[in-house]
Design a protein around this motif. Structure first.
Motif, PDB file in Angstrom:
ATOM      1  N   HIS A 122       0.827  -1.210   0.000  1.00  0.00           N
ATOM      2  CA  HIS A 122       0.000   0.000   0.000  1.00  0.00           C
ATOM      3  C   HIS A 122       0.861   1.260   0.000  1.00  0.00           C
ATOM      4  O   HIS A 122       0.546   2.255  -0.648  1.00  0.00           O
ATOM      5  CB  HIS A 122      -0.936  -0.002   1.208  1.00  0.00           C
ATOM      6  CG  HIS A 122      -0.225   0.136   2.525  1.00  0.00           C
ATOM      7  ND1 HIS A 122       0.341  -0.945   3.170  1.00  0.00           N
ATOM      8  CD2 HIS A 122       0.027   1.233   3.284  1.00  0.00           C
ATOM      9  CE1 HIS A 122       0.907  -0.512   4.294  1.00  0.00           C
ATOM     10  NE2 HIS A 122       0.732   0.789   4.386  1.00  0.00           N
ATOM     11  N   LEU A 272      -9.242  -5.876  -0.679  1.00  0.00           N
ATOM     12  CA  LEU A 272     -10.115  -4.706  -0.701  1.00  0.00           C
ATOM     13  C   LEU A 272     -11.480  -5.017  -1.297  1.00  0.00           C
ATOM     14  O   LEU A 272     -12.398  -4.203  -1.210  1.00  0.00           O
ATOM     15  CB  LEU A 272      -9.455  -3.581  -1.503  1.00  0.00           C
ATOM     16  CG  LEU A 272      -8.124  -3.076  -0.938  1.00  0.00           C
ATOM     17  CD1 LEU A 272      -7.461  -2.133  -1.927  1.00  0.00           C
ATOM     18  CD2 LEU A 272      -8.334  -2.366   0.388  1.00  0.00           C
ATOM     19  N   THR A 348      -8.819   3.681  -1.847  1.00  0.00           N
ATOM     20  CA  THR A 348      -8.353   2.306  -1.861  1.00  0.00           C
ATOM     21  C   THR A 348      -6.875   2.196  -1.554  1.00  0.00           C
ATOM     22  O   THR A 348      -6.442   1.353  -0.767  1.00  0.00           O
ATOM     23  CB  THR A 348      -8.654   1.666  -3.230  1.00  0.00           C
ATOM     24  OG1 THR A 348     -10.062   1.591  -3.400  1.00  0.00           O
ATOM     25  CG2 THR A 348      -8.063   0.279  -3.337  1.00  0.00           C
ATOM     26  N   GLY A 351      -5.989   2.223   1.990  1.00  0.00           N
ATOM     27  CA  GLY A 351      -6.195   0.912   2.595  1.00  0.00           C
ATOM     28  C   GLY A 351      -6.306   0.938   4.104  1.00  0.00           C
ATOM     29  O   GLY A 351      -5.918  -0.004   4.784  1.00  0.00           O
TER      30      GLY A 351
END
Length: 382
Positions: A122, A272, A348, A351
């Motif tokens: 991420h 996700l 996203t 995260g």
């Protein structure tokens, strides 16, 4: 330039002398922590150099705050216009394709393992995405932009990695070259430019010849400011593609670290998506935008039925793009969809972590008002 094995081997032993000298100075004085704290607040092109920095850092920031003399504002503006139009597709290829291509070379993947980045997909995604968003702003090198400090600090981070890993006793410079060497920097430049353009073609996005040339051009300007020798960067996209083919053949191969990095990236994306209904969609997207040989070497799972879904999506995107050329309504649909996708991608990539992205105002407006997310002042500490 004639690219020979001997010449490329020599580039593997060459780092970035200007940034390396700064890090050596900070390491000798023990002032790295203080400099990190000061540079976190240094975020804008037009911001004065902060007080309290060692002379070596101030001199470095002064010497590296402008693009090369040959940089053409019209070409840079052309890249911005292209990104406003197709930036969401660029982001998709960067996320699903370019990151995987970065893991296809064993030496850089081994370096990521040594710097403990295997378990932080991420953060790598957010740092890379923020770099690109700042680069693709309206005037990335001028007043009002934020790309120059991002670039200057990234260059110092690379130098810090060379210093720390080189002194760790865990790196064989005779075999692998210095960490983040000139050849590795050049290869990364081509991945984020040439490979992205290739991935967009696989995705079904039409890119004009001038758009492609301008996109590569702005990366070449950025590469010069990132410490890549100007004389080794191809001057045209055709030359860049030729060199890229040589570097891919020279370095791309499966490795345990590259396979683990790719698996971690896929796992991150799949986590996700709730439930099992969409299992296979992420590998299908990766396989859509990267070379099949790379996907096989890095053990990207076969997507099964999702392969047909992504292929159908490519066909739909091509039809929409053709309609966009002659339909205001189609353009509005694509722009709105792009804005929503961008906003979703920003959330996203975070995260749930304290990593965010800042989308330049002109890009948000061009993509239908995607909202701003908080961003860190510096991609990482030295």
């Amino acid at each position: 330039m004639r690219w020979t094995t001997e010449f490329l081997d020599a580039l593997r032993q060459e780092g970035d002398p200007s940034a390396d000298a700064v890090i050596a100075d900070l390491a000798a004085d023990g002032t790295t922590g203080h400099v990190n704290a000061v540079l976190r607040e240094f975020t804008r092109n037009d911001q004065p150099i902060p007080d309290g920095l060692p002379d070596s850092v101030r001199d470095y920031l002064t010497a590296t705050d402008a693009p090369p003399a040959w940089a053409d504002p019209e070409r840079i503006a052309g890249a911005h216009a292209f990104f406003v139009d197709d930036g969401v597709h660029v982001a998709s290829v960067l996320s699903y394709g370019a990151m995987v291509d970065c893991y296809a070379a064993p030496v850089p993947s081994r370096l990521l393992d040594l710097t403990h980045r295997l378990n932080q997909p991420h953060r790598r995604l957010a740092e890379t995405s923020q770099f690109v968003l700042h680069l693709m702003g309206r005037d990335p090198f001028g007043t009002g932009g934020k790309f120059v400090p991002t670039l200057q600090k990234t260059r110092l981070i690379h130098a810090a990695v060379r210093h720390l890993v080189g002194a760790s006793g865990e790196w064989d410079s005779a075999r692998d070259g210095v960490p983040i060497c000139q050849e590795d920097l050049l290869s990364a430049l081509l991945i984020f430019s040439v490979h992205v353009l290739d991935g967009m073609e696989r995705l079904g996005v039409s890119v004009t010849g001038q758009e492609a040339e301008d996109y590569y051009y702005v990366w070449r300007v950025a590469g010069a400011m990132l410490g890549i020798r100007e004389d080794i960067m191809p001057s045209t996209l055709a030359e860049a593609r030729e060199l890229d083919r040589l570097l891919v053949a020279r370095h791309f191969a499966p490795s345990p670290e590259g396979i683990a990095l790719t698996r971690g990236l896929i796992d991150f994306y799949e986590a996700l998506v709730p439930g099992k209904a969409f299992d296979g969609l992420v590998p299908a997207m990766v396989r859509q935008v990267v070379d099949p040989r790379v996907a096989d070497a890095l053990r990207v799972p076969r997507p099964g039925p999702w392969a047909r879904f992504t292929a159908a999506g490519v066909r739909l995107l091509r039809r929409l793009e053709r309609a966009e050329d002659s339909s205001t309504a189609a353009r509005r649909v694509l722009d709105k969809a792009g804005g929503l996708l961008l906003a979703g991608s920003v959330r996203t990539l975070a995260g749930g972590q304290r990593v965010g992205l800042e989308v330049p105002t002109e890009l948000r407006e061009g993509w239908g008002g995607a909202r701003r997310e908080p961003a860190p002042g510096c991609p990482a500490d030295l």
